[in-house]
Enzyme design. Structure first.
Site, PDB file in Angstrom:
ATOM      1  N   LYS A 139       0.861  -1.183   0.000  1.00 41.57           N
ATOM      2  CA  LYS A 139       0.000   0.000   0.000  1.00 41.57           C
ATOM      3  C   LYS A 139       0.894   1.229   0.000  1.00 41.57           C
ATOM      4  CE  LYS A 139      -3.741   2.149   2.555  1.00 41.57           C
ATOM      5  NZ  LYS A 139      -4.626   2.032   3.722  1.00 41.57           N
ATOM      6  N   LYS A 162      -2.118  -1.453  -3.914  1.00 42.95           N
ATOM      7  CA  LYS A 162      -3.005  -0.297  -3.837  1.00 42.95           C
ATOM      8  C   LYS A 162      -2.202   0.981  -3.876  1.00 42.95           C
ATOM      9  CE  LYS A 162      -6.240   1.621  -0.610  1.00 42.95           C
ATOM     10  NZ  LYS A 162      -6.767   1.537   0.709  1.00 42.95           N
TER      11      LYS A 162
END
Ligand code: PBG
Length: 321
Positions: free
Chosen positions: A193, A246
């Site tokens: 992330k 992400k």
């Protein structure tokens, strides 16, 4: 052999032949729809920066989930926005997410419910963990994350998705779930992330913008690839069942590398800013929204994503019927 013996255009000449040689196909089965849940009854709060996306109170979230299943989407990812915030709100047995899971699973037992495991929606400061002396304390946060994951499992969720980026949390969550009898609940780890500006609209949606500083001390530097592989490797070792990357669009190279390097299923999160950019351009008549959405989701699949979490999921499902 080359031109003129070989002509690449022969296999592009009409829809049938194009379809026969198509390499990647997006399917409704790949899609997960995020749902934001707030307190109250009969409450719908539009998220201004994400046209078409709302926060719903539990009663209306059930109706929204019903629509989602009617479109053929099998899975939702739940985010809870409590009315009162604090360090332990996320581990409250009567908290928004435990109640939402129970209500949604009671109404729609077949819907596959994934929950976000993190602290940023629950804490006053908006950081993803416990703050000690001005920084997010990794090890103190682990305990809360494990409790939260167990609570979600006890409430009936089908999968947990930790998004906090604390070190060691997949292992701690796996152990806690196993000890409490939830060894069959998978962990979809937001292993990779990035500290991204594309999360802007989500922070309005989930009311979780950090009140001081930023998330760069725990989320990844967008410049790094090797570090992403290391994150993925560590989470696989700790017992993750699915590795998520992400955001998605600016990180398709990372999705692709993780897919080729490991055998674990890969998820991509098509985040809020990626959604809002398309909505804004479409509202101005600058792009064909449906065509751009399908091209973008297909590119994530082509890069290697097995699962795509997207706010476009419902429209995409309509287009895939
Ligand atoms: C936080 C979390 C975030 C998103 C999902 N979980 C935001 C953040 O880290 O600031 C972003 C999702 C999106 O932008 O759509 N736990």
């Amino acid at each position: 052999m080359g031109f003129p013996d070989i002509r690449m255009r022969r296999l592009r000449s009409g829809p049938h032949i194009r379809s026969m040689v198509q390499e990647t196909r997006l399917s409704i089965d790949n899609l997960v729809m995020p749902v934001f849940i707030c307190e109250g009854e009969k409450v719908t709060v539009p998220i201004k920066s994400m046209p078409g996306i709302n926060r719903y109170s539990i009663d209306l979230a059930i109706e929204e989930c019903r629509k989602i299943t009617q479109l053929g989407i099998h899975s939702v990812l739940l985010f809870g926005i409590p009315s009162k915030k604090g360090n332990h709100v996320g581990t409250d047995r009567n908290g928004i997410i435990p109640r939402a899971i129970k209500a949604i699973k009671a109404a729609l037992p077949d819907l596959y419910v994934i929950t976000d495991v993190c602290n940023c929606e629950y804490t006053e400061h908006g950081h993803c963990g416990i703050v000690v002396n001005g920084t997010v304390d990794n090890d103190a946060t682990l305990e809360i994350l494990a409790k939260q994951a167990v609570l979600h499992a006890q409430s009936g969720c089908d999968m947990v998705a930790p998004s906090d980026m604390m070190d060691g949390r997949v292992g701690v969550i796996r152990k806690a779930l196993d000890t409490k009898g939830f060894s069959e609940i998978p962990i979809m780890s937001y292993a990779v992330k990035y500290a991204s500006a594309f999360y802007g609209p989500f922070r309005e949606a989930a009311d979780c913008a950090p009140k001081f500083g930023d998330r760069k001390a725990y989320q990844m530097n967008p410049a790094n690839t090797r570090e992403a592989l290391r994150e993925a490797e560590l989470d696989i070792e700790e017992g993750a069942d699915i590795i998520m990357v992400k955001p998605a669009l600016s990180y398709l190279d990372i999705v692709n590398q993780i897919k080729s390097k490991y055998t674990i299923p890969v998820a991509a999160y098509n985040v809020s800013g990626e959604y809002s950019m398309i909505k804004a351009a479409a509202a101005n008549g600058w792009i064909n929204e449906d065509a751009v959405v399908m091209e973008m989701l297909l590119s994530m699949k082509r890069a290697g994503a097995d699962i795509i979490v997207s706010y476009h999921a419902q429209r995409a499902a309509e287009l895939l019927q």
